[in-house]
Design a protein around this motif. Structure first.
Motif, PDB file in Angstrom:
ATOM      1  N   ALA A  28      -1.017   5.919   8.976  1.00 46.74           N
ATOM      2  CA  ALA A  28      -1.693   5.640   7.712  1.00 46.74           C
ATOM      3  C   ALA A  28      -3.213   5.697   7.813  1.00 46.74           C
ATOM      4  N   PHE A  29      -3.753   5.216   8.922  1.00 41.86           N
ATOM      5  CA  PHE A  29      -5.204   5.164   9.074  1.00 41.86           C
ATOM      6  C   PHE A  29      -5.696   6.325   9.954  1.00 41.86           C
ATOM      7  N   ARG A  30      -5.294   6.285  11.205  1.00 43.91           N
ATOM      8  CA  ARG A  30      -5.524   7.389  12.134  1.00 43.91           C
ATOM      9  C   ARG A  30      -4.400   7.357  13.141  1.00 43.91           C
ATOM     10  N   LYS A  31      -3.872   8.501  13.506  1.00 43.94           N
ATOM     11  CA  LYS A  31      -2.673   8.529  14.345  1.00 43.94           C
ATOM     12  C   LYS A  31      -2.922   8.003  15.759  1.00 43.94           C
ATOM     13  N   ASP A  32      -4.201   7.925  16.181  1.00 45.42           N
ATOM     14  CA  ASP A  32      -4.475   7.428  17.527  1.00 45.42           C
ATOM     15  C   ASP A  32      -4.737   5.924  17.555  1.00 45.42           C
TER      16      ASP A  32
ATOM     17  N   VAL B 123       0.842  -1.203   0.000  1.00 41.92           N
ATOM     18  CA  VAL B 123       0.000   0.000   0.000  1.00 41.92           C
ATOM     19  C   VAL B 123       0.876   1.252   0.000  1.00 41.92           C
ATOM     20  N   GLN B 124       1.900   1.244   0.856  1.00 40.52           N
ATOM     21  CA  GLN B 124       2.814   2.389   0.909  1.00 40.52           C
ATOM     22  C   GLN B 124       3.525   2.583  -0.425  1.00 40.52           C
ATOM     23  N   ALA B 125       3.997   1.471  -1.010  1.00 37.86           N
ATOM     24  CA  ALA B 125       4.750   1.546  -2.264  1.00 37.86           C
ATOM     25  C   ALA B 125       3.909   2.116  -3.397  1.00 37.86           C
ATOM     26  N   ARG B 126       2.605   1.933  -3.338  1.00 43.25           N
ATOM     27  CA  ARG B 126       1.716   2.447  -4.379  1.00 43.25           C
ATOM     28  C   ARG B 126       1.352   3.914  -4.154  1.00 43.25           C
ATOM     29  N   GLY B 127       1.898   4.479  -3.084  1.00 42.70           N
ATOM     30  CA  GLY B 127       1.635   5.882  -2.802  1.00 42.70           C
ATOM     31  C   GLY B 127       0.241   6.149  -2.285  1.00 42.70           C
ATOM     32  N   ILE B 128      -0.374   5.132  -1.684  1.00 36.06           N
ATOM     33  CA  ILE B 128      -1.740   5.256  -1.177  1.00 36.06           C
ATOM     34  C   ILE B 128      -1.704   5.512   0.324  1.00 36.06           C
ATOM     35  N   LEU B 129      -2.416   6.504   0.775  1.00 40.13           N
ATOM     36  CA  LEU B 129      -2.563   6.765   2.201  1.00 40.13           C
ATOM     37  C   LEU B 129      -4.011   6.462   2.569  1.00 40.13           C
ATOM     38  N   PRO B 130      -4.250   5.398   3.315  1.00 39.06           N
ATOM     39  CA  PRO B 130      -5.630   5.001   3.620  1.00 39.06           C
ATOM     40  C   PRO B 130      -6.495   6.132   4.166  1.00 39.06           C
ATOM     41  N   SER B 131      -5.921   7.001   4.988  1.00 44.45           N
ATOM     42  CA  SER B 131      -6.711   8.077   5.589  1.00 44.45           C
ATOM     43  C   SER B 131      -7.228   9.073   4.562  1.00 44.45           C
ATOM     44  N   HIS B 132      -6.676   9.066   3.337  1.00 47.91           N
ATOM     45  CA  HIS B 132      -7.172   9.928   2.273  1.00 47.91           C
ATOM     46  C   HIS B 132      -8.344   9.289   1.534  1.00 47.91           C
ATOM     47  N   LEU B 133      -8.566   8.001   1.787  1.00 50.26           N
ATOM     48  CA  LEU B 133      -9.656   7.284   1.123  1.00 50.26           C
ATOM     49  C   LEU B 133     -10.911   7.240   1.974  1.00 50.26           C
ATOM     50  N   ALA B 134     -10.726   7.159   3.301  1.00 45.81           N
ATOM     51  CA  ALA B 134     -11.854   7.018   4.220  1.00 45.81           C
ATOM     52  C   ALA B 134     -11.430   7.509   5.592  1.00 45.81           C
ATOM     53  N   SER B 135     -12.404   7.639   6.477  1.00 47.71           N
ATOM     54  CA  SER B 135     -12.118   8.216   7.799  1.00 47.71           C
ATOM     55  C   SER B 135     -11.849   7.170   8.876  1.00 47.71           C
ATOM     56  N   TYR B 136     -12.247   5.909   8.640  1.00 47.16           N
ATOM     57  CA  TYR B 136     -12.047   4.827   9.606  1.00 47.16           C
ATOM     58  C   TYR B 136     -12.516   5.248  11.010  1.00 47.16           C
ATOM     59  N   PRO B 137     -13.772   5.651  11.127  1.00 44.59           N
ATOM     60  CA  PRO B 137     -14.238   6.179  12.414  1.00 44.59           C
ATOM     61  C   PRO B 137     -14.252   5.157  13.540  1.00 44.59           C
ATOM     62  N   SER B 138     -14.358   3.861  13.201  1.00 40.63           N
ATOM     63  CA  SER B 138     -14.461   2.827  14.233  1.00 40.63           C
ATOM     64  C   SER B 138     -13.135   2.170  14.581  1.00 40.63           C
ATOM     65  N   LEU B 139     -12.131   2.338  13.739  1.00 41.43           N
ATOM     66  CA  LEU B 139     -10.892   1.572  13.889  1.00 41.43           C
ATOM     67  C   LEU B 139     -10.136   1.968  15.155  1.00 41.43           C
TER      68      LEU B 139
END
Length: 681
Positions: free
Chosen positions: A417-421, A380-396
């Motif tokens: 990548a997802f949420r810093k917390d 995912v990192q190698a493809r230049g994708i940051l998950p947090s730019h795709l969705a908010s992941y409110p439950s994770l």
């Protein structure tokens, strides 16, 4: 102290907002119950490995369901190294998993093309009841083996739980396992029932398994296989046609199999704590895979402990572990339901139709605990994708990476990548114990590249070759466990005197479990780092397997290939391990693209796409010991960047010099015109 090993160990997360609260509640319960003053996780761990009463405390805290309570904790077992736990207690694994019985969602089943189906706890129990009744009507009884070659699906969950409700033993492999790999496993255990997916989809490609099913069935029926139950296509839902059915001995459609249901209520056989539950398999490094038998109580307690205390799982949580049915993470995931939580079973590639689709799925489904691998995160990192730019992941809340060590840079990237917390953890254990030796402790800080601590109840230590504990010195050594715990395997299948089990785990340090991992502890943070395997197990993308499986396939090429050597390579700059295959040709023959293609195709067909080597090279010689054993470890170390001084046991030490050039494998491959094959995720 090897300070360079900890150079990147910086604090990247601290507990907050209730992280570690379940650990604290267990600690406070033990303090109240025994009049102790355990102050933190380290105190709790110390108590857990010094007093076997901890396991009784854990039984009570986890709310284990039973018909006969435990009156004693431990007594000598059949083997001195493997005690009997809770000898008087009677319980059933499936009854614990199915403790909840309402309209809350138990299982979300998803396919890569977007199909999503939800099943409530009540519906799950109904399907398990029907399957168990049909199994009983077809003669299944406690101790029989039920095998499956099946996708990560709702059907797999139902079959496993129905099997365990009866007291039979369940085992499974993924559908991409080749015929030889399946037979190497199932010939040994001789199943009574074999469930088989018939048509599957992976990475957008539809694959029929019917030729494989026919070959496996013809081999196993003479070994006691009574029924081959054919599941409908995962793509269309259609059953196999009658003319195809007739080609497979002892076969029956699953719909016909279930018609044997006599409407009897679901009955949970009450069984001993050590009653065999699952058979998992070793990597097969030195021969056929070892059939590791795990008891129902040990799997239940250890897995429920991990999910409850490390991941903080409750009935409000959803655990999504990306896995196949052939990995120990699959049974671990099931224990989520014993806590009332929901699981997601996902069939397909995380890159189909796109990795963005998959990552959005994690957010859209309200996943609170996401289990994945370093290889996936790296890709995912190698493809230049940051998950947090795709969705908010409110439950994770929890991101768990396992299957291989997570490097410090990937710790840094994953933490943000997802949420810093989000709480990031990288546990390590094994199929051998269906649990972890080192794991997360959400009441402690997280340092990049390190696993926070030792699992509760597991007296994990670091030994040098002489059996001295070197952890405090910061020196690397062997990961050992010096005290019994509840998920020690019941044994190996058909190893009644324990000879094979002792040779696998207890011979290096008599009476002490040696896991085969090379590990180091950070004296300052108390964190732990797995440096790799201390044997020759191959580990591309976190999928572990042994070279012996590759050599079995290579035996089909003896007319042109004289010998072969299969090792892993992971240099300091490599994010993942790759598999290298070296072949020594017979006089008059050369390795060309056509032969390399045939080798790859044979490995893919006999084993799986994940077994296919990244590179195949021709070599002039292969190193052997004076006892005529191939030397894999030294070659693995050489190609990964270490300088090796051959020992006196090497019969042809000059051969090792041939492998140093492969440190610059890209240049060698370009010069020799060798194609690189990317490993399947």
């Amino acid at each position: 102290m090897n300070s360079h090993l900890f150079a990147q160990s910086r604090k990247i997360w601290e507990p907050q907002n209730g992280h570690g609260s379940r650990l604290d509640s267990l600690r406070l319960m033990i303090n109240r119950k025994h009049g102790l003053n355990l102050k933190d996780y380290h105190d709790l761990h110390k108590y857990s490995v010094e007093d076997y009463t901890f396991w009784q405390d854990l039984w009570e805290y986890l709310g284990i369901i039973y018909s006969v309570p435990p009156t004693s904790i431990i007594q000598p077992g059949r083997l001195p190294e493997i005690p009997t736990w809770f000898p008087d207690a009677r319980l059933n694994y499936a009854e614990n998993i199915l403790a909840r019985n309402d309209d809350g969602i138990a299982v979300t089943a998803a396919r890569e093309w977007g199909l999503v189906q939800h099943y409530s706890f009540r519906q799950l129990r109904g399907h398990v009841r029907q399957m168990a009744a049909a199994m009983r009507m077809h003669g299944l009884k406690a101790g029989d083996r039920v095998a499956a070659v099946i996708t990560n699906s709702f059907n797999a969950v139902v079959i496993a739980l129905a099997t365990s409700s009866i007291g039979a033993i369940y085992t499974s492999t993924a559908t991409d396992m080749g015929t030889q790999g399946i037979l190497d496993r199932y010939r040994q255990i001789q199943p009574t029932l074999l469930f088989f997916d018939t048509e599957v989809v992976y990475a957008g490609k539809t694959l029929t398994l019917l030729p494989k099913i026919a070959e496996v069935a013809k081999d196993l029926v003479p070994r006691g296989l009574k029924h081959v139950i054919l599941l409908p296509s995962t793509k269309t839902g259609r059953d196999v046609q009658q003319d195809e059915l007739e080609k497979i001995p002892n076969s029956i459609l699953s719909s016909e199999f279930l018609k044997a249901d006599d409407a009897r209520p679901l009955q949970f056989e009450q069984l001993p704590f050590n009653q065999p539950l699952f058979i998992l398999y070793s990597s097969g490094t030195s021969g056929p895979p070892k059939c590791i038998v795990h008891g129902q109580g040990g799997v239940l307690m250890q897995n429920k402990k991990e999910i409850a205390l490390v991941y903080g799982c409750t009935s409000d949580d959803c655990y999504f572990q990306y896995t196949t049915t052939g990995w120990m993470m699959w049974p671990l995931m099931l224990s989520t339901m014993a806590l009332g939580g929901r699981i997601i079973v996902y069939d397909g590639s995380p890159f189909q139709p796109s990795v963005e689709f998959f990552l959005k799925f994690v957010s859209d489904q309200g996943v609170t605990i996401f289990g994945t691998s370093p290889r996936f995160l790296t890709e995912v990192q190698a493809r230049g994708i940051l998950p947090s730019h795709l969705a908010s992941y409110p439950s994770l809340r929890v991101l768990m990476s396992t299957g291989a060590p997570l490097t410090p840079p990937m710790f840094d990237w994953s933490q943000l990548a997802f949420r810093k917390d989000v709480y990031l953890t990288s546990p390590s254990g094994g199929t051998d114990i269906c649990s972890s030796f080192i794991t997360g402790a959400p009441s402690l800080p997280v340092y990049a590249g390190e696993t926070q601590g030792k699992s509760l109840g597991m007296k994990t230590q670091i030994f040098d070759p002489a059996g001295k504990d070197v952890e405090a010195s910061g020196q690397p050594g062997e990961l050992v466990c010096t005290r019994p715990h509840v998920s020690l395997p019941v044994g190996f299948w058909r190893d009644d005197d324990g000879t094979k089990l002792r040779a696998a785990y207890f011979d290096t340090y008599p009476g002490v479990w040696r896991q085969g991992d090379f590990i180091v502890g950070n004296p300052e943070t108390k964190g732990l780092i797995i440096l790799g395997r201390s044997d020759g197990v191959l580990n591309p993308s976190g999928v572990r397997f042994g070279s012996a499986e590759i050599y079995t396939v290579m035996d089909h090429f003896t007319n042109t290939i004289d010998d072969s050597l299969c090792v892993g390579q992971r240099r300091a700059s490599d994010p993942d391990e790759r598999v290298l295959l070296f072949v020594k040709m017979r006089p008059g023959h050369r390795l060309d693209a056509e032969l390399a293609g045939k080798i790859r195709a044979a490995i893919r067909a006999a084993l799986s796409p994940r077994h296919v080597p990244a590179y195949i090279f021709e070599t002039g010689d292969i190193p052997y010991t004076v006892n005529n054993k191939k030397i894999e470890i030294a070659v693995k170390q050489i190609v990964s960047g270490l300088n090796i001084k051959p020992s006196g046991t090497v019969a042809n030490p000059e051969s090792l010099q041939l492998y140093y050039k492969y440190r610059d494998i890209e240049s060698v491959a370009q010069k020799e015109g060798v194609n690189h094959v990317k490993a399947k995720l």
